[in-house]
Design an enzyme around this catalytic site. Structure first.
Site, PDB file in Angstrom:
ATOM      1  N   MET A 174       0.842  -1.203   0.000  1.00  0.00           N
ATOM      2  CA  MET A 174       0.000   0.000   0.000  1.00  0.00           C
ATOM      3  C   MET A 174       0.876   1.252   0.000  1.00  0.00           C
ATOM      4  O   MET A 174       0.400   2.350   0.285  1.00  0.00           O
ATOM      5  CB  MET A 174      -0.932  -0.006   1.204  1.00  0.00           C
ATOM      6  N   HIS A 216       8.900   1.248   3.527  1.00  0.00           N
ATOM      7  CA  HIS A 216       9.945   1.224   4.552  1.00  0.00           C
ATOM      8  C   HIS A 216      10.786  -0.036   4.338  1.00  0.00           C
ATOM      9  O   HIS A 216      10.520  -0.824   3.414  1.00  0.00           O
ATOM     10  CB  HIS A 216       9.329   1.287   5.956  1.00  0.00           C
ATOM     11  N   HIS A 249       9.089  -3.393   3.510  1.00  0.00           N
ATOM     12  CA  HIS A 249       8.722  -3.564   2.098  1.00  0.00           C
ATOM     13  C   HIS A 249       9.963  -3.832   1.239  1.00  0.00           C
ATOM     14  O   HIS A 249       9.953  -4.685   0.354  1.00  0.00           O
ATOM     15  CB  HIS A 249       8.066  -2.292   1.557  1.00  0.00           C
ATOM     16  N   LYS A 255       5.001 -10.017   9.342  1.00  0.00           N
ATOM     17  CA  LYS A 255       4.352  -8.957  10.128  1.00  0.00           C
ATOM     18  C   LYS A 255       2.835  -9.129  10.113  1.00  0.00           C
ATOM     19  O   LYS A 255       2.152  -8.954  11.116  1.00  0.00           O
ATOM     20  CB  LYS A 255       4.762  -7.613   9.518  1.00  0.00           C
ATOM     21  N   MET A 280       8.420  -2.448  11.885  1.00  0.00           N
ATOM     22  CA  MET A 280       8.214  -1.328  10.959  1.00  0.00           C
ATOM     23  C   MET A 280       6.820  -1.394  10.362  1.00  0.00           C
ATOM     24  O   MET A 280       6.318  -2.469  10.049  1.00  0.00           O
ATOM     25  CB  MET A 280       9.259  -1.369   9.850  1.00  0.00           C
ATOM     26  N   SER A 281       6.199  -0.230  10.226  1.00  0.00           N
ATOM     27  CA  SER A 281       4.860  -0.161   9.667  1.00  0.00           C
ATOM     28  C   SER A 281       4.640   1.253   9.143  1.00  0.00           C
ATOM     29  O   SER A 281       5.132   2.222   9.743  1.00  0.00           O
ATOM     30  CB  SER A 281       3.823  -0.458  10.760  1.00  0.00           C
ATOM     31  N   SER A 282       3.916   1.369   8.047  1.00  0.00           N
ATOM     32  CA  SER A 282       3.612   2.703   7.521  1.00  0.00           C
ATOM     33  C   SER A 282       2.854   3.506   8.573  1.00  0.00           C
ATOM     34  O   SER A 282       2.938   4.729   8.611  1.00  0.00           O
ATOM     35  CB  SER A 282       2.768   2.590   6.257  1.00  0.00           C
ATOM     36  N   ARG A 283       2.104   2.821   9.423  1.00  0.00           N
ATOM     37  CA  ARG A 283       1.287   3.526  10.425  1.00  0.00           C
ATOM     38  C   ARG A 283       2.110   4.086  11.583  1.00  0.00           C
ATOM     39  O   ARG A 283       1.594   4.913  12.346  1.00  0.00           O
ATOM     40  CB  ARG A 283       0.192   2.603  10.966  1.00  0.00           C
TER      41      ARG A 283
END
Ligand code: AMP
Length: 281
Positions: free
Chosen positions: A30, A34, A37, A149, A184-187
């Site tokens: 999406m 990071h 990905h 994840k 790690m997460s976009s959020r």
């Protein structure tokens, strides 16, 4: 790196590649990329003739009260990161391109989509399986790469690929973490400085769980209590669930043996985070 925005063009390119005998490695995302990905992309590149990624913030997998509108997006940055990794093709369709008027089909994996994260997000996995089935049909990968994840997501997608005979293999890669252990997460971008520090409790509690299992605890409920107790020392944290399951079929276990997964979801203020570990007992 080639950017393709139209389904037809993407599918035609993939068909040409397949006819030429090239293997395709695919990483759906999406965006707001990071290291998590990027690790998938590097592997896709390493193991295939051609690496393709998609960036699509899929509206179907967001609940009505969730963060679709403010989900972080930065195409320029994503383009640069993917290009630096050496990705060959970036598929970047619009909502309109993916969901034409009169889009009526749904792909749903029963049972697995209802448990764990599915309890609080009842429509979420249906959105994921619908879009991933579309992406598989558009990109025609030989290998598709996903992160541990989202362990429940990847088990659901394995089931989907098996049930509907997608001619591809799903590969799962380890969770990439920040130096303090936060997955790690976009959020993570939504977290304030203080909340960001608080969020490290999630992985710390999983590490403590692993420690007490390695030192002899075999009762799942005792491990779950330990995790909950640790997380509840942090004021900004609100636990959604902590569960221990068979790492393959995601069925709950209490007596810990074999390959198990400990999964959790918690809100740190308004940011919902998930994490998990897999271990052999
Ligand atoms: P998303 O953009 O969040 O939909 O994630 C796209 C893919 O990246 C999924 O397969 C995720 O499981 C994977 N992913 C997300 N975060 C991480 C991470 N910290 N480590 C490894 N893979 C990840």
């Amino acid at each position: 790196m080639k950017v393709i925005r139209e389904i037809k063009k993407m599918q035609e390119l993939s068909l040409r590649l397949k006819r030429a005998g090239k293997s395709i490695g695919f990483v759906p995302t999406m965006g707001y990329l990071h290291e998590g990905h990027l690790s998938l992309m590097r592997q896709a590149k390493l193991e295939n003739d051609v690496s393709i990624i998609s960036i699509f913030v899929n509206p179907l997998q967001f609940g009505s009260k969730e963060d679709l509108k403010k989900y972080p997006r930065d195409f320029k940055r994503d383009y640069r990161l993917a290009k630096n990794v050496g990705v060959d093709v970036l598929f970047f369709p619009s909502n309109k391109e993916m969901y034409k008027e009169q889009f009526l089909s749904e792909v749903y994996v029963r049972e697995l989509s209802k448990i764990l994260c599915g309890e609080s997000r009842p429509e979420h996995f249906k959105g994921v399986t619908t879009v991933v089935a579309k992406l598989f049909n558009i990109v025609l990968p030989d290998f598709a790469y996903f992160g541990q994840k989202d362990l429940q997501q990847v088990r659901i997608l394995e089931q989907l690929a098996r049930d509907l005979n997608f001619p591809l293999k799903i590969k799962i890669l380890p969770i990439i973490r920040e130096p303090d252990g936060l997955a790690m997460s976009s959020r993570n971008k939504y977290l304030s400085k203080e909340d960001r520090q608080d969020a490290a409790i999630l992985y710390r509690s999983l590490k403590e769980a692993r420690h007490i299992i390695l030192t002899g605890t075999r009762q799942g409920s005792a491990v779950i209590s330990t995790i909950k107790r640790l997380i509840s020392t942090i004021k900004s944290a609100k636990i959604e669930y902590v569960e221990i399951v068979d790492a393959h079929n995601l069925r709950r276990v209490d007596e810990l043996k074999g390959e198990i997964a400990i999964l959790l979801a918690a809100m740190i203020k308004k940011v919902r985070l998930i994490d998990n570990i897999i271990m052999s007992v």
